[in-house]
Design a protein around this motif. Sequence first.
Motif, short mmCIF file in Angstrom:
data_model
loop_
_atom_site.label_atom_id
_atom_site.label_comp_id
_atom_site.label_asym_id
_atom_site.label_seq_id
_atom_site.Cartn_x
_atom_site.Cartn_y
_atom_site.Cartn_z
N GLY A 1 0.85 -1.18 0.00
CA GLY A 1 0.00 0.00 0.00
C GLY A 1 0.89 1.23 0.00
O GLY A 1 2.08 1.17 -0.25
N ALA A 2 0.30 2.36 0.30
CA ALA A 2 1.05 3.61 0.34
C ALA A 2 0.71 4.35 1.62
O ALA A 2 -0.39 4.20 2.15
N ALA A 3 1.65 5.11 2.11
CA ALA A 3 1.42 5.87 3.33
C ALA A 3 0.43 6.99 3.05
O ALA A 3 0.49 7.65 2.02
N ASP A 4 -0.49 7.18 3.99
CA ASP A 4 -1.40 8.32 3.86
C ASP A 4 -0.89 9.45 4.76
O ASP A 4 0.09 9.30 5.48
N ALA A 5 -1.56 10.59 4.68
CA ALA A 5 -1.10 11.77 5.43
C ALA A 5 -1.08 11.53 6.93
O ALA A 5 -0.28 12.14 7.65
N GLY A 6 -1.93 10.64 7.43
CA GLY A 6 -1.99 10.37 8.86
C GLY A 6 -1.02 9.31 9.33
O GLY A 6 -1.03 8.92 10.50
N GLY A 7 -0.18 8.79 8.43
CA GLY A 7 0.78 7.77 8.80
C GLY A 7 0.26 6.35 8.68
O GLY A 7 0.98 5.40 8.96
N GLY A 8 -0.98 6.20 8.26
CA GLY A 8 -1.54 4.87 8.05
C GLY A 8 -1.24 4.37 6.65
O GLY A 8 -0.50 4.99 5.89
N THR A 9 -1.84 3.25 6.32
CA THR A 9 -1.66 2.66 5.00
C THR A 9 -2.93 2.87 4.19
O THR A 9 -4.02 2.60 4.66
N ARG A 10 -2.76 3.36 2.97
CA ARG A 10 -3.91 3.49 2.08
C ARG A 10 -3.82 2.44 0.99
O ARG A 10 -2.74 1.97 0.64
N PHE A 11 -4.97 2.05 0.47
CA PHE A 11 -5.06 1.10 -0.63
C PHE A 11 -4.30 1.66 -1.82
O PHE A 11 -4.41 2.83 -2.16
N ALA A 12 -3.51 0.81 -2.47
CA ALA A 12 -2.78 1.19 -3.68
C ALA A 12 -3.06 0.11 -4.72
O ALA A 12 -2.62 -1.03 -4.56
N VAL A 13 -3.80 0.46 -5.75
CA VAL A 13 -4.21 -0.53 -6.76
C VAL A 13 -3.02 -1.23 -7.38
O VAL A 13 -3.08 -2.42 -7.68
N GLU A 14 -1.92 -0.52 -7.53
CA GLU A 14 -0.73 -1.14 -8.14
C GLU A 14 -0.21 -2.30 -7.29
O GLU A 14 0.25 -3.31 -7.83
N ASP A 15 -0.31 -2.19 -5.98
CA ASP A 15 0.16 -3.27 -5.11
C ASP A 15 -0.83 -4.44 -5.08
O ASP A 15 -0.42 -5.60 -4.97
N LEU A 16 -2.12 -4.14 -5.18
CA LEU A 16 -3.10 -5.22 -5.30
C LEU A 16 -2.82 -6.03 -6.57
O LEU A 16 -2.78 -7.26 -6.54
N LEU A 17 -2.62 -5.34 -7.68
CA LEU A 17 -2.36 -6.03 -8.95
C LEU A 17 -1.02 -6.75 -8.94
O LEU A 17 -0.89 -7.86 -9.48
#
Length: 178
Positions: free
Chosen positions: A91-107
């Motif tokens: 995934g990718a880091a979001d502004a709050g330091g969490g992980t956001r969904f990243a379609v490229e990593d799902l694929l």
Amino acid sequence: MPTPLDQSRYQVRFDWGSTGLARLAPGDVTVVVDVLVDTDTDADRIGAEASGAGSTVLRGGLRCAGALAEAVIAEQHRRQARTSVVVIACGAADAGGGTRFAVEDLLGAGAVIDALAARGIDHTSPEAAAACEAFRGLRPALRHLLTASGTGQTWAEAGRREDVLAAASVDADSSAQC
């Protein structure tokens, strides 16, 4: 003690980020998928956590999915035993330091799981099967999906569109680390 969320009943397991790695039953091999590698990734930390738990760690994505599957097969032959595989999409880091969904990593995770299945390692969890089918169904549109994704658009704005297109090339690298 096993839980339904640890996917321990399956040889191939799939989840997201460090929390997903902690949730899953440990694997003999952990594949850390980060298709558009940048400084906002926690792939190194995930890899270190998996390695610290005794897992063989491989990193990659779309460009080396087949090579990663071959490395898993080689490890299974070396061990002379059924080898469990944990696939973690960063995934990718979001502004709050969490992980956001990243379609490229799902694929990318789906491509690795598909390559494993093509080589006979196909006892996958439902989560892994869904990632695999997302890749299979959307493979013809990979270049578009990666360039149109949030991360892809961010990279394009930074003058890195060609890097995104290169990352969308399935099995372009023969190394098990790409």
